[in-house]
Design a protein around this motif. Structure first.
Motif, PDB file in Angstrom:
ATOM      1  N   ARG A   1       0.820  -1.174  -0.112  1.00 36.01           N
ATOM      2  CA  ARG A   1      -0.167  -0.068  -0.158  1.00 36.01           C
ATOM      3  C   ARG A   1       0.838   1.318  -0.035  1.00 36.01           C
ATOM      4  O   ARG A   1       0.451   2.354  -0.414  1.00 36.01           O
ATOM      5  CB  ARG A   1      -0.903   0.085   1.167  1.00 36.01           C
ATOM      6  CG  ARG A   1      -1.922  -0.896   1.297  1.00 36.01           C
ATOM      7  CD  ARG A   1      -2.594  -1.343   2.746  1.00 36.01           C
ATOM      8  NE  ARG A   1      -1.652  -1.603   3.651  1.00 36.01           N
ATOM      9  CZ  ARG A   1      -2.159  -1.854   5.064  1.00 36.01           C
ATOM     10  NH1 ARG A   1      -3.343  -1.592   5.330  1.00 36.01           N
ATOM     11  NH2 ARG A   1      -1.013  -2.198   5.977  1.00 36.01           N
TER      12      ARG A   1
ATOM     13  N   GLU B   1      -9.730   2.258  -3.087  1.00 33.69           N
ATOM     14  CA  GLU B   1      -8.824   2.156  -1.697  1.00 33.69           C
ATOM     15  C   GLU B   1      -8.810   3.312  -1.007  1.00 33.69           C
ATOM     16  O   GLU B   1      -8.983   3.226   0.222  1.00 33.69           O
ATOM     17  CB  GLU B   1      -7.399   1.820  -2.606  1.00 33.69           C
ATOM     18  CG  GLU B   1      -7.005   0.655  -3.497  1.00 33.69           C
ATOM     19  CD  GLU B   1      -7.149  -0.589  -2.575  1.00 33.69           C
ATOM     20  OE1 GLU B   1      -6.724  -0.772  -1.324  1.00 33.69           O
ATOM     21  OE2 GLU B   1      -7.836  -1.585  -2.952  1.00 33.69           O
ATOM     22  N   THR B   2      -8.695   4.520  -1.434  1.00 29.59           N
ATOM     23  CA  THR B   2      -8.865   5.786  -0.666  1.00 29.59           C
ATOM     24  C   THR B   2      -9.185   6.909  -1.693  1.00 29.59           C
ATOM     25  O   THR B   2      -9.231   6.657  -2.601  1.00 29.59           O
ATOM     26  CB  THR B   2      -7.594   6.134  -0.106  1.00 29.59           C
ATOM     27  OG1 THR B   2      -7.627   6.940   1.070  1.00 29.59           O
ATOM     28  CG2 THR B   2      -6.449   6.256  -0.674  1.00 29.59           C
TER      29      THR B   2
ATOM     30  N   TYR C   1      -0.052   6.610   0.474  1.00 26.96           N
ATOM     31  CA  TYR C   1      -0.669   5.544  -0.082  1.00 26.96           C
ATOM     32  C   TYR C   1      -0.376   5.402  -1.584  1.00 26.96           C
ATOM     33  O   TYR C   1      -0.402   6.739  -2.342  1.00 26.96           O
ATOM     34  CB  TYR C   1      -2.093   5.661   0.048  1.00 26.96           C
ATOM     35  CG  TYR C   1      -3.056   4.426   0.435  1.00 26.96           C
ATOM     36  CD1 TYR C   1      -3.154   4.246   1.752  1.00 26.96           C
ATOM     37  CD2 TYR C   1      -3.230   3.577  -0.624  1.00 26.96           C
ATOM     38  CE1 TYR C   1      -3.741   3.203   2.049  1.00 26.96           C
ATOM     39  CE2 TYR C   1      -3.898   2.517  -0.240  1.00 26.96           C
ATOM     40  CZ  TYR C   1      -4.109   2.035   1.208  1.00 26.96           C
ATOM     41  OH  TYR C   1      -5.019   0.947   1.432  1.00 26.96           O
TER      42      TYR C   1
ATOM     43  N   TRP D   1     -16.637   2.434   1.544  1.00 26.42           N
ATOM     44  CA  TRP D   1     -15.654   1.873   1.563  1.00 26.42           C
ATOM     45  C   TRP D   1     -14.789   2.449   0.649  1.00 26.42           C
ATOM     46  O   TRP D   1     -14.755   2.664  -0.366  1.00 26.42           O
ATOM     47  CB  TRP D   1     -15.729   0.343   1.002  1.00 26.42           C
ATOM     48  CG  TRP D   1     -14.475  -0.339   1.081  1.00 26.42           C
ATOM     49  CD1 TRP D   1     -13.467  -0.414   0.144  1.00 26.42           C
ATOM     50  CD2 TRP D   1     -14.147  -1.283   2.156  1.00 26.42           C
ATOM     51  NE1 TRP D   1     -12.360  -1.351   0.368  1.00 26.42           N
ATOM     52  CE2 TRP D   1     -12.858  -1.908   1.740  1.00 26.42           C
ATOM     53  CE3 TRP D   1     -14.756  -1.873   3.320  1.00 26.42           C
ATOM     54  CZ2 TRP D   1     -12.102  -3.066   2.572  1.00 26.42           C
ATOM     55  CZ3 TRP D   1     -14.120  -2.648   4.131  1.00 26.42           C
ATOM     56  CH2 TRP D   1     -12.891  -3.301   3.711  1.00 26.42           C
TER      57      TRP D   1
ATOM     58  N   SER E   1     -11.587   4.152   9.034  1.00 26.05           N
ATOM     59  CA  SER E   1     -10.247   4.674   9.207  1.00 26.05           C
ATOM     60  C   SER E   1     -10.254   6.136   8.769  1.00 26.05           C
ATOM     61  O   SER E   1      -9.473   6.936   8.808  1.00 26.05           O
ATOM     62  CB  SER E   1      -9.196   3.854   8.605  1.00 26.05           C
ATOM     63  OG  SER E   1      -9.573   3.547   7.192  1.00 26.05           O
TER      64      SER E   1
ATOM     65  N   ARG F   1      -3.503   5.817   6.802  1.00 22.34           N
ATOM     66  CA  ARG F   1      -4.747   5.565   6.260  1.00 22.34           C
ATOM     67  C   ARG F   1      -5.667   4.559   7.050  1.00 22.34           C
ATOM     68  O   ARG F   1      -6.742   4.667   7.047  1.00 22.34           O
ATOM     69  CB  ARG F   1      -4.500   5.459   4.632  1.00 22.34           C
ATOM     70  CG  ARG F   1      -5.865   5.194   3.933  1.00 22.34           C
ATOM     71  CD  ARG F   1      -7.000   6.400   4.182  1.00 22.34           C
ATOM     72  NE  ARG F   1      -8.303   6.228   3.259  1.00 22.34           N
ATOM     73  CZ  ARG F   1      -9.219   5.780   3.857  1.00 22.34           C
ATOM     74  NH1 ARG F   1      -8.998   5.270   5.168  1.00 22.34           N
ATOM     75  NH2 ARG F   1     -10.165   5.659   3.234  1.00 22.34           N
ATOM     76  N   ASP F   2      -4.986   3.456   6.949  1.00 21.94           N
ATOM     77  CA  ASP F   2      -5.772   2.104   7.208  1.00 21.94           C
ATOM     78  C   ASP F   2      -5.844   1.732   8.887  1.00 21.94           C
ATOM     79  O   ASP F   2      -4.868   2.345   9.529  1.00 21.94           O
ATOM     80  CB  ASP F   2      -5.400   1.105   6.357  1.00 21.94           C
ATOM     81  CG  ASP F   2      -5.795   1.001   5.150  1.00 21.94           C
ATOM     82  OD1 ASP F   2      -6.576   2.086   4.769  1.00 21.94           O
ATOM     83  OD2 ASP F   2      -5.230   0.347   4.165  1.00 21.94           O
TER      84      ASP F   2
END
Length: 288
Positions: A8, A56-57, A84, A178, A189, A205-206
């Motif tokens: 990541r 993912e973000t 990320y 998500w 998160s 991030r996570d």
């Protein structure tokens, strides 16, 4: 040789890698990335260069990124804020300069084509989106693009919120998404990261990264908790509103919601992430 690096956070793939990773990963070629910046309100970062790939973000306007490759409309890039790595839309990128001067301090605001609230808005900006203010025109900041943002919705970039939990409270009711980290949609998160960063506290991030990096671990048990403590499960995180209540973005309510910690712990143990793995205290978070 390839070292045990978190994919990541590692700008590498079999055909290409960051030149700083030479000797640490295997790749056909090593490149020096170049600086760019997000110039759209928000941009999805995906694990693959495919618009159908999972989110993912998200990056938001003003975010600095390093770009390593562009192909077929996607940039293989790394977000400076949290490191990320993934694929961003090429169209979301612009020059690294000018650097932002202000950030959005309300949940969301609008970009206008003129300093006039009656004009049709062009786009929205989320809490934490940043921009370079070129000049003040009445009640609006003029951007270099010739567009406008209502000035009282923004603060100078270095000004932070006094209480991260208060930021999270303002986000109650935001839909669960998500990979989301804007005021239009958040995951667990993402809520923690957005709230802490608004208060000037760097945050990974996570959830697993946050558990490994933030604060100090408290003894096992649910007693003696206070506002701002972070409660972790394997794959989930929430923030204590006070000694008894948890605020978290979750797929049960499909929103950012507040509920008794004991209720959340029992449901999560039965239906999803299992038992609490740790509780961590952030020294810089106010007790009330």
């Amino acid at each position: 040789m390839t070292f045990d690096l978190d994919p990541r956070l590692t700008p590498a793939r079999p055909d290409l890698a960051d030149i700083r990773l030479r000797g640490r990963v295997e790749a056909q070629r090593f490149v020096e990335g170049y600086a760019a910046r997000i110039v759209v309100p928000s941009a999805p970062l995906r694990r693959r260069p495919d618009p159908e790939a999972g989110l993912e973000t998200e990056a938001v306007m003003g975010d600095a990124v390093t770009v390593y490759d562009i192909r077929d409309g996607f940039a293989f890039a790394q977000i400076a804020r949290d490191g990320y790595v993934g694929y961003l839309p090429e169209a979301a990128l612009g020059p690294a300069d000018p650097a932002p001067t202000h950030r959005i301090a309300v949940l969301r605001s609008f970009i206008y084509p003129a300093p006039d609230l009656k004009r049709p808005h062009i786009a929205h900006l989320s809490l934490s989106a940043a921009f370079a203010a070129e000049a003040r025109e009445g009640e609006y900041w003029r951007l270099g693009s010739g567009r406008y943002v209502f000035a009282d919705h923004a603060v100078p970039l270095g000004r932070t919120e006094p209480d991260a939990v208060a930021v999270a409270e303002r986000l109650v009711g935001t839909p669960y998404l998500w990979g989301g980290r804007t005021s239009l949609g958040l995951d667990c998160s993402g809520l923690v990261q957005l709230s802490l960063e608004s208060a000037g506290l760097p945050c990974p991030r996570d959830a697993d990264q946050q558990e490994g990096a933030l604060g100090t671990a408290l003894p096992p048990g649910l007693e003696g908790l206070r506002r701002g403590d972070l409660v972790f499960w394997k794959g989930h995180v929430g923030m204590m509103l006070d000694a008894d209540r948890l605020i978290h973005a979750n797929g049960h309510h499909m929103t950012v919601a507040v509920e008794p910690l004991t209720v959340a712990v029992a449901r999560i143990a039965e239906k999803s992430f299992g038992a609490v793995t740790s509780i961590r205290r952030l020294a810089a978070t106010p007790e009330a």
